[in-house]
Motif scaffolding. Structure first.
Motif, PDB file in Angstrom:
ATOM      1  N   THR A  11     -14.213   6.410  11.095  1.00  0.00           N
ATOM      2  CA  THR A  11     -14.238   4.984  11.407  1.00  0.00           C
ATOM      3  C   THR A  11     -13.000   4.311  10.817  1.00  0.00           C
ATOM      4  O   THR A  11     -12.647   4.565   9.667  1.00  0.00           O
ATOM      5  N   VAL A  12     -12.372   3.459  11.633  1.00  0.00           N
ATOM      6  CA  VAL A  12     -11.128   2.795  11.234  1.00  0.00           C
ATOM      7  C   VAL A  12     -11.225   1.311  11.596  1.00  0.00           C
ATOM      8  O   VAL A  12     -11.701   0.959  12.680  1.00  0.00           O
ATOM      9  N   LEU A  13     -10.764   0.454  10.696  1.00  0.00           N
ATOM     10  CA  LEU A  13     -10.662  -0.978  10.965  1.00  0.00           C
ATOM     11  C   LEU A  13      -9.403  -1.227  11.779  1.00  0.00           C
ATOM     12  O   LEU A  13      -8.320  -0.750  11.425  1.00  0.00           O
ATOM     13  N   HIS A  24      -4.661  -7.539  21.631  1.00  0.00           N
ATOM     14  CA  HIS A  24      -5.634  -6.453  21.644  1.00  0.00           C
ATOM     15  C   HIS A  24      -4.982  -5.205  21.056  1.00  0.00           C
ATOM     16  O   HIS A  24      -3.757  -5.108  20.980  1.00  0.00           O
ATOM     17  N   VAL A  25      -5.790  -4.248  20.659  1.00  0.00           N
ATOM     18  CA  VAL A  25      -5.245  -3.012  20.086  1.00  0.00           C
ATOM     19  C   VAL A  25      -4.471  -2.272  21.167  1.00  0.00           C
ATOM     20  O   VAL A  25      -4.959  -2.068  22.284  1.00  0.00           O
ATOM     21  N   HIS A  65     -10.488  -4.900  20.055  1.00  0.00           N
ATOM     22  CA  HIS A  65      -9.955  -6.116  19.449  1.00  0.00           C
ATOM     23  C   HIS A  65      -9.607  -5.891  17.976  1.00  0.00           C
ATOM     24  O   HIS A  65     -10.284  -5.137  17.274  1.00  0.00           O
ATOM     25  N   VAL A  66      -8.578  -6.596  17.530  1.00  0.00           N
ATOM     26  CA  VAL A  66      -8.228  -6.594  16.113  1.00  0.00           C
ATOM     27  C   VAL A  66      -9.435  -7.115  15.337  1.00  0.00           C
ATOM     28  O   VAL A  66     -10.109  -8.050  15.762  1.00  0.00           O
ATOM     29  N   GLY A  67      -9.743  -6.479  14.222  1.00  0.00           N
ATOM     30  CA  GLY A  67     -10.875  -6.878  13.389  1.00  0.00           C
ATOM     31  C   GLY A  67     -12.138  -6.077  13.658  1.00  0.00           C
ATOM     32  O   GLY A  67     -13.094  -6.169  12.890  1.00  0.00           O
ATOM     33  N   ASN A  94     -18.138  -5.061  16.772  1.00  0.00           N
ATOM     34  CA  ASN A  94     -17.787  -6.401  16.325  1.00  0.00           C
ATOM     35  C   ASN A  94     -18.586  -6.667  15.050  1.00  0.00           C
ATOM     36  O   ASN A  94     -19.817  -6.647  15.068  1.00  0.00           O
ATOM     37  N   LEU A  95     -17.885  -6.900  13.950  1.00  0.00           N
ATOM     38  CA  LEU A  95     -18.564  -7.060  12.661  1.00  0.00           C
ATOM     39  C   LEU A  95     -19.361  -8.358  12.549  1.00  0.00           C
ATOM     40  O   LEU A  95     -20.298  -8.444  11.755  1.00  0.00           O
ATOM     41  N   ARG A  96     -19.003  -9.348  13.347  1.00  0.00           N
ATOM     42  CA  ARG A  96     -19.740 -10.623  13.291  1.00  0.00           C
ATOM     43  C   ARG A  96     -21.047 -10.557  14.092  1.00  0.00           C
ATOM     44  O   ARG A  96     -22.074 -11.034  13.651  1.00  0.00           O
TER      45      ARG A  96
END
Length: 165
Positions: A11-13, A24-25, A65-67, A94-96
């Protein structure tokens, strides 16, 4: 025989330095990570240095997406004499919102080498589940398609002279 190490998860941020102009990445950033994951999975399986021989069927299904946290799930699908097919599925989170999306899939062919750069034999793959048997059979079809495609391309390129290159 010791248990085969045929799975790898990493897993990578996704950070801003991986973004393209649209925010975008960048696909190239993902490809680099995919290659590293394929290397790690194949090397752990065969306990040797490996190199990338082919990359097939890269499907960028959705933007990353970044983040987001991106998880790469790799599996040894097939083993030949010295080559291994590594299938990789990529899931972005998505962390949110905690939403998870399957964003990318692909197949790498990795080849095991000794310290002199010569191919070495890889241990046979033990198929333990029905899913592994299906993945193995599908990998054999992809291998045949790759070989057929290479033969056709070589036949087309036989008439090309050095001046035309």
């Amino acid at each position: 025989m010791p248990k085969q190490e045929k799975y790898l998860t990493m897993t990578v941020l996704m950070t801003p330095d991986m973004a393209n102009f649209s925010g975008h990445v960048h696909g190239g950033s993902l490809l680099k990570l995919l290659d590293q994951v394929a290397y790690a999975c194949a090397a752990k399986y065969c306990k040797s240095y490996v190199v990338t021989a082919a990359l097939d069927q890269v499907f960028f299904r959705q933007q990353v997406h970044v983040g987001e946290l991106v998880t790469f799930m790799a599996h040894v699908n097939h083993v030949g004499r010295s080559s291994m097919e590594i299938g990789i599925k990529v899931v972005a989170e998505n962390l949110r919102t905690h939403e998870k999306r399957h964003t990318t899939s692909c197949y790498f062919t990795m080849v095991a080498l000794d310290e002199n750069g010569k191919t070495i034999e890889v241990q046979r793959l033990t198929l333990e589940t029905e899913r592994e048997r299906r993945q193995f059979a599908a990998a054999e079809i992809r291998k045949k398609l790759r070989q057929d495609s290479l033969e056709k391309i070589r036949a087309l390129n036989n008439d090309i002279t050095d001046e035309e290159l």
